[in-house]
Design a protein around this motif. Structure first.
Motif, PDB file in Angstrom:
ATOM      1  N   THR A 315       1.398  -0.882  -0.210  1.00  0.00           N
ATOM      2  CA  THR A 315      -0.047   0.172   0.348  1.00  0.00           C
ATOM      3  C   THR A 315       1.199   1.172  -0.176  1.00  0.00           C
ATOM      4  N   GLY A 318       0.337   3.568   2.867  1.00  0.00           N
ATOM      5  CA  GLY A 318      -1.061   3.871   2.321  1.00  0.00           C
ATOM      6  C   GLY A 318      -1.406   4.896   1.829  1.00  0.00           C
ATOM      7  N   ASP A 342      -9.343  -0.652   4.317  1.00  0.00           N
ATOM      8  CA  ASP A 342      -9.062   0.803   4.726  1.00  0.00           C
ATOM      9  C   ASP A 342     -10.754   0.910   6.217  1.00  0.00           C
ATOM     10  N   ARG A 345     -13.418   4.824   6.617  1.00  0.00           N
ATOM     11  CA  ARG A 345     -14.294   4.963   5.617  1.00  0.00           C
ATOM     12  C   ARG A 345     -15.963   3.438   6.050  1.00  0.00           C
ATOM     13  N   ARG A 624      -3.675   7.752   3.535  1.00  0.00           N
ATOM     14  CA  ARG A 624      -4.993   8.140   3.818  1.00  0.00           C
ATOM     15  C   ARG A 624      -4.669   7.116   4.703  1.00  0.00           C
ATOM     16  N   ARG A 625      -4.143   6.309   5.309  1.00  0.00           N
ATOM     17  CA  ARG A 625      -4.854   5.343   6.241  1.00  0.00           C
ATOM     18  C   ARG A 625      -3.669   5.564   8.269  1.00  0.00           C
TER      19      ARG A 625
END
Length: 640
Positions: A315, A318, A342, A345, A624-625
């Motif tokens: 990833t 992330g 994820d 969300r 994102r993480r």
């Protein structure tokens, strides 16, 4: 009920010789052999039992001598992976330091979800003497020993303190060894006196027993929902992990990609799940992935993960899946992995708990007639062609002396048959291979990067070769290892020489740790602690009794490498090829990012500059993480 009297160790050995893994029409021995270095803790127990069983049933459960307990486990892991987790080795260790040597191997097996059976000896259960040799003394907990360290590293852990406890421990161990979702290191702790104690064993307990592999199908409703998400996606991407290979699902993956036009990126464990020349193949994904895979992933609006656990490197810490509203359909036989990647969300991830082969078949049926847009297909094809051209230039001969590692990889690829197996682990080789190697066989790319363990290479490669030979497959196994990894665990070369196993080992000597050297420069460390005076690797290899081709003095080592590989492939025993490399010549950059924090304060301007780069990358990539900001709670002082 009839039975016979036998010791705990004799019962264990006889039981293992009668266990079989069944997958559809295929049936093979779950544990075909036992590794061991026999010491005072297992010589009179498991050692005696193996010797006696060999006399009674020659070849039914052979003993294999190894040079290091960690290497035993690596061999078992290599065997298990090339057998798609249907079979593995057992490894026995004596008390204390022998058992402690095994811990790294246990962690590697569990991290990679690969089965291996560890038969760990322990101090006396009866405490006839206290303390005994190699016993740890803890005044607050006198029963705690080295063997207890295996508990957090194992998917199954049992101590057999009484003979009556053997049967449930063995059945539990085999259940986990053959469970696709729960497998990893399986540890049975066997006190040295208990190994020699007798019990009456029912005849039926030692009969042949089949362990049928679970292949759970996906719920129809979940497959319907997954297909709906795929139909709605404009830029879908499949991420194929090791689960595709362990499920033997590469044909189903190829069918889905061909029918829908959805491009496929692979993880390190999934390398080879799709042939490199397939028009849908983008290559490796993530920190060490290809530019084509990372470019497509950055704009994907739906990621379909098949048999992947979405590690940090896959990833890009992330950051690889950069589209803000990206969604995920995650197919995995393990519930834990199916709910990644994820967590912040709700609804972003649709988990499908199922076998990869079954899920891919179901999705292909439901997506009949669906195909991505021509514009997206054309864009994927252009991105793929662009990266291939870059990789071709990196792999091509340059005449440089010493050559860079990418050029050496190119020479190896040209010399090998596409079906042959390349093995590597840790350091810079996994990154260069994931970018540049072009797998043409599902089992041809064997890189241990789930635990990234230096020293796995030679032992793991030997396990791979054993696994192929057991299946009647004579293809070559070529281990690629740096000089740092070679020095970690080269003793199994002597094992290969003693048994006449034709393993090929290419040692790329750059007089240091190239991967960490590059990372040190990135954090402002100027390669501190990563170099060392070169050693005579060729002379060391000769001492193990293997054939050696030393190319370090060659005027054109890359040109000399190909004929050396041809000769090694024709040899009847192991061969080591040594070639020097320039550690400063790296594979092309592909835009992946790995979060390695840099010192926040320093009097070194290089470190301060590296910290500024780190903060800028961290900010610009918008991890994102990362946990979202949470407003502070309102309340009095007592609310803390």
């Amino acid at each position: 009920m009839t039975g016979r009297e036998a010791t705990v160790a004799q019962t264990l050995v006889s039981f293992l010789a009668h266990q079989f893994t069944v997958d559809g029409d295929h049936r093979e021995r779950t544990v075909p052999a036992v590794f061991g270095i026999l010491g005072h803790g297992n010589l009179a127990g498991i050692g005696q039992a193996l010797a006696e069983y060999e006399r009674r049933r020659p070849g039914a459960l052979p003993y294999r001598q190894a040079r290091n307990e960690q290497a035993m486990v690596h061999q078992g892991v290599g065997y298990a992976r090339i057998h798609r987790r249907l079979g593995t080795y057992a490894a026995t260790a004596s008390v204390g330091p022998g058992a402690a040597n095994m811990l790294t191997g246990a962690a590697l097996a569990t991290a990679n979800r690969l089965p291996v059976l560890l038969l760990v000896s322990d101090t006396l259960a009866t405490a006839a003497a206290d303390p005994v040799l190699q016993q740890l003394e803890f005044p607050q907990r006198p029963d705690q020993q080295v063997a207890d360290a295996f508990a957090p590293l194992s998917r199954f852990f049992a101590r057999v303190s009484r003979p009556e406890q053997l049967a449930p421990a063995l059945l539990g161990a085999l259940r986990v060894l053959t469970d696709p979702a729960e497998t990893g290191a399986v540890t049975l702790v066997l006190p040295e006196d208990v190994q020699t104690q007798a019990l009456t064993v029912p005849d039926g307990f030692l009969a042949d027993r089949d362990w049928r592999l679970r292949r759970p199908p996906a719920e129809a409703g979940l497959l319907d929902a997954a297909a709906d998400r795929i139909r709605c996606a404009q830029r879908p991407l499949i991420v194929a992990g090791g689960g595709v290979l362990y499920s033997s699902a590469e044909r189903q993956l190829r069918a889905l990609a061909a029918a829908t036009g959805i491009p496929v990126a692979t993880t390190q464990a999934g390398g080879g799940a799709l042939d490199a020349d397939d028009p849908q193949a983008l290559g490796g994904l993530g920190v060490t992935g290809t530019a084509s895979a990372n470019t497509v992933a950055a704009q994907a609006d739906l990621v379909i993960g098949i048999g992947t656990r979405y590690t940090d490197f896959t990833t890009g810490s992330g950051t690889v899946f950069a589209y803000p509203q990206v969604g995920f359909v995650t197919v995995n036989v393990a519930v834990h992995d199916a709910h990644k990647p994820d967590p912040w969300r709700p609804g972003a991830v649709l988990p499908v708990v199922a076998d990869a082969r079954a899920a891919l078949t179901g999705l292909t049926e439901r997506l009949d007639g669906h195909r991505v847009t021509a514009a997206y297909s054309d864009e994927v094809a252009r991105t793929r062609r662009s990266w291939m051209a870059v990789a071709d230039r990196a792999l091509a001969p340059t005449g440089a002396e010493p050559p860079g590692q990418p050029e050496i990889i190119g020479a190896i690829a040209r010399a090998l048959d596409p079906r042959e197996v390349v093995v590597a682990a840790a350091g810079s080789l996994p990154g260069d291979l994931q970018k540049l190697w072009r797998p043409a066989d599902p089992l041809g790319y064997h890189v241990e990067y789930g635990f990234s363990c230096m020293g796995y290479e030679i032992a793991g490669g030997l396990g791979v070769k054993r696994g192929l030979l057991a299946a009647g497959d004579d293809r070559a196994v070529v281990v690629l290892v740096g000089d740092g990894g070679y020095q970690m665990l080269h003793g199994e070369l002597a094992t290969a020489a003693a048994e006449g196993i034709a393993l090929i080992v290419v040692v790329i000597d750059n007089a240091g740790h190239a991967s960490i050297g590059g990372l040190s420069e990135r954090i402002g460390g100027d390669r501190f602690g990563t170099g060392y005076p070169g050693i005579d690797i060729a002379a060391n290899a000769v001492s193990h009794g293997v054939a050696v081709a030393d190319l370090t003095g060659s005027a054109d080592p890359v040109a000399a490498l190909e004929p050396a590989l041809v000769r090694a492939r024709a040899a009847t025993g192991p061969t080591v090829i040594v070639i020097r490399a320039d550690p400063l010549i790296a594979a092309p950059d592909t835009g992946g990012w790995w979060e390695v924090p840099v010192a926040e304060v320093s009097d070194d301007p290089r470190v301060r500059a590296a910290r500024a780069d780190y903060e800028r990358e961290h900010r610009d990539r918008g991890r994102r993480r990362a946990r979202p900001e949470v407003p502070p709670a309102q309340g009095g002082a007592g609310d803390g």
